[in-house]
Design an enzyme around this catalytic site. Sequence first.
Site, mmCIF file in Angstrom:
data_model
loop_
_atom_site.group_PDB
_atom_site.id
_atom_site.type_symbol
_atom_site.label_atom_id
_atom_site.label_comp_id
_atom_site.label_asym_id
_atom_site.label_seq_id
_atom_site.Cartn_x
_atom_site.Cartn_y
_atom_site.Cartn_z
ATOM 1 C CE LYS A 93 5.167 5.103 -10.139
ATOM 2 N NZ LYS A 93 5.067 5.260 -8.666
ATOM 3 N NE ARG A 94 -1.556 -3.153 -8.266
ATOM 4 C CZ ARG A 94 -0.647 -3.146 -7.303
ATOM 5 N NH1 ARG A 94 0.476 -2.479 -7.487
ATOM 6 N NH2 ARG A 94 -0.847 -3.791 -6.176
#
Length: 270
Positions: A93-94
């Site tokens: 979840k960058r």
Amino acid sequence: MTRAQLTQLIRERSSYLCVGLDPDLEKVPAGLGKEEDPLFAFNKVIIDATRDLCVAYKINTAFYECHGVPGWRAMERTAAYIGDSHFLIADAKRGDIGNTSTRYARAFFQNLPFDAVTVAPYMGQDSVAPFLDFEGKWAIVLGLTSNPGAADFEWQSMGDEKLYEKVIRTVSRWGTADNLMFVVGATQASAFASVRKLAPEHFFLVPGVGAQGGSLKEISEKALTPEGGILVNVSRGIMYAEEGARQAALSYQLEMKGYLDKILRVKIIE
């Protein structure tokens, strides 16, 4: 891994199952907990039990990063052990400003053997674009998530559409169906038909089946395509299944085979 290769895996294995590898040391069997690298030892058991029944593995990096350097090494060992036989997802979840996202993309695509990274689109196109610059690699953008907090923002109206609809419609233009997927939670089944219309060619990564209560049948009926079109992730429902990981994965795979056979028959008739 290219779209054609992923589609071929789905056909060969009659499966669109993604096994989530989210090891919790408190739940690792006592014997494995005494291993030098218990996270990897547990993952290895799960991989060996499910390798022929799934097409993808999803590694949630938080379950490794929280252990510091040993956890990161366990993640590296796990990814190497899986190899190139499966679509490998880093659930990280960058999503940051462009030059930072570029470093994140290099970390997972150049230094590690991942095929895809989950990405948050809140900061806009320049935060997602670096993940789309690698041939054969994918950005999996958060679209409509399965958690209760999705109601705080994702379901809010923006004129004549919901925020999640605007995200999916807008982000679809940033890449192609060959390098861009969307996360669409299985607990949001009521929205799946409309989401599929917004992104008819894109693959969806679907968490929320199993422990979170999502229905594989309902999701498959609303979003499955002749290519597959969805990767349904199951983590706790396989890793900690009372009947064992293999039996749980086999149950999902057999159900998926039935849905795939049905949609392919319909396609042939058409």
